[in-house]
Design an enzyme around this catalytic site. Structure first.
Site, PDB file in Angstrom:
ATOM      1  N   LYS A  53       0.842  -1.205   0.000  1.00 48.01           N
ATOM      2  CA  LYS A  53       0.000   0.000   0.000  1.00 48.01           C
ATOM      3  C   LYS A  53       0.872   1.249   0.000  1.00 48.01           C
ATOM      4  O   LYS A  53       0.608   2.221  -0.716  1.00 48.01           O
ATOM      5  CB  LYS A  53      -0.936  -0.024   1.226  1.00 48.01           C
ATOM      6  CG  LYS A  53      -2.025  -1.067   1.094  1.00 48.01           C
ATOM      7  CD  LYS A  53      -2.767  -1.340   2.393  1.00 48.01           C
ATOM      8  CE  LYS A  53      -3.731  -2.514   2.187  1.00 48.01           C
ATOM      9  NZ  LYS A  53      -4.439  -2.928   3.406  1.00 48.01           N
ATOM     10  N   GLN A  97      -4.368  -1.363   9.634  1.00 48.82           N
ATOM     11  CA  GLN A  97      -4.258  -2.709   9.070  1.00 48.82           C
ATOM     12  C   GLN A  97      -4.780  -3.744  10.071  1.00 48.82           C
ATOM     13  O   GLN A  97      -4.359  -3.766  11.228  1.00 48.82           O
ATOM     14  CB  GLN A  97      -2.786  -3.000   8.705  1.00 48.82           C
ATOM     15  CG  GLN A  97      -2.593  -4.317   7.997  1.00 48.82           C
ATOM     16  CD  GLN A  97      -3.273  -4.371   6.625  1.00 48.82           C
ATOM     17  OE1 GLN A  97      -3.149  -3.437   5.827  1.00 48.82           O
ATOM     18  NE2 GLN A  97      -3.998  -5.440   6.350  1.00 48.82           N
ATOM     19  N   ASP A 120     -10.731   2.694   4.129  1.00 53.45           N
ATOM     20  CA  ASP A 120     -11.102   1.277   4.053  1.00 53.45           C
ATOM     21  C   ASP A 120     -12.618   1.118   3.920  1.00 53.45           C
ATOM     22  O   ASP A 120     -13.098   0.033   3.592  1.00 53.45           O
ATOM     23  CB  ASP A 120     -10.645   0.547   5.330  1.00 53.45           C
ATOM     24  CG  ASP A 120      -9.452  -0.348   5.093  1.00 53.45           C
ATOM     25  OD1 ASP A 120      -9.183  -0.678   3.920  1.00 53.45           O
ATOM     26  OD2 ASP A 120      -8.803  -0.726   6.084  1.00 53.45           O
TER      27      ASP A 120
END
Ligand code: NAP
Length: 281
Positions: A53, A97, A120
């Site tokens: 990412k 994460q 997200d």
């Protein structure tokens, strides 16, 4: 034989679009999109995902930060970091994460991320906006699946879509996105009669995490099949949740694993960061 839906190629197109957008934002608005990623502990898969990412963000010209915290961190310290990033105007997207260590309440952490920076798309406000059919930040994987369907010229309106799996990060938001695109949607889980339900699908999206669960014989001839699954078999091979060989004999189009949905997730994360930076939801 089914047409292959090339997720790598589509993801590269999405990234190229994002790159153009970043250059335009820098030139016209002196705005550099910024993505902050928080990683807690030493989960090896998380390390690989976060590195990917960060690399993508840097390649596209974003500002990017990785905050790596010890697994033993107190929840309050993590929440304080999230709040600090919420208040930082250079940070447009925040990603925590998952999974987090067991002593940390992941739902609480997700709910602490500002909904406007929740790239997200997991915050309850964004989940609620999706279920209301209103604009908001969308979870990256199902958002990527919608783009793959569009690129495959798959008509959605009026079609019967079956989503196998009802997780909050893939299955449920996927079903809502397909519903918003006017499909008639069925959601399946462990108690569903899969062969019967799958046979009805014009569009089949599978996200269960069971290697090659879906058999080609169940699939309606001509269906479009999207396999979200990523499972490492004992022999080291990465396989999906659909038996690719038999399914590709019946489907009109199908995603491979690897090279289907996988590459789309990071690409859509980059798109979400642009959306967050420009308030464009
Ligand atoms: P998850 O949270 O474990 O959810 C799995 C879902 O599948 C659950 O709803 C479960 O049903 C259902 N399920 C499991 N076994 C089943 C069976 N035998 N029959 C019918 N339904 C069954 O998984 P997830 O996070 O959604 O991930 C699913 C898969 O997608 C995994 O392989 C994961 O690695 C992959 N994935 C890929 C990406 C990507 O970027 N490509 C991103 C995210 C996930 P119940 O609700 O009844 O338990």
């Amino acid at each position: 034989m089914a047409q292959l839906i090339d997720g790598k190629a589509v993801a590269a197109r999405v990234r190229a679009e994002v790159k153009v957008e970043v250059e335009r934002l820098k030139a016209q608005r002196e705005l550099t999109p910024g993505l902050a990623v928080i990683r807690v502990g030493e989960d090896p898969a998380s390390k690989i995902y976060v590195t990917g990412k960060k690399k993508a963000a840097e390649e596209l010209g974003f500002n990017s930060w990785e905050h790596h915290l010890e697994a033993s961190i107190f929840q309050d310290e993590l929440l304080a970091l999230v709040q600090k990033l919420n208040a930082d105007p250079a940070v447009h997207g925040i990603l925590v994460q998952l999974p987090l260590p067991r002593h940390i309440d992941a739902e609480r952490v997700i709910a602490t991320v500002s909904p406007e920076k929740d790239v997200d798309g997991f915050h309850p406000i964004n989940a609620g906006l999706l279920s209301l059919g209103k604009p908001g930040l969308r979870p990256c994987t199902p958002f990527g699946v919608m783009r793959l369907l569009e690129e495959a010229k798959c008509e959605i309106a009026g079609k019967r879509a079956v989503v196998v799996g009802r997780s909050n990060i893939v299955g449920k938001p996927q079903a809502l996105m397909l519903l918003q695109a006017d499909a008639t949607v069925t959601i399946c889980h462990r108690k569903s009669d899969l062969p019967r339900e799958v046979a009805m699908a014009d569009i089949l999206v599978v996200a269960v995490g069971v290697p090659e669960l879906i058999q080609g014989e169940w699939i309606k001839p001509g269906a479009v099949v999207i396999d979200v699954g990523q499972n490492r078999r004992a022999d080291g091979k990465l396989v999906g949740d659909v038996d690719f060989q038999s399914a590709s004999q019946r489907a009109s189009a199908i995603t491979p694993v690897p090279g289907g949905v996988g590459p789309m997730t990071i690409a859509m994360l980059m798109r979400n960061t642009i959306i967050a930076a420009t308030g464009g939801v």
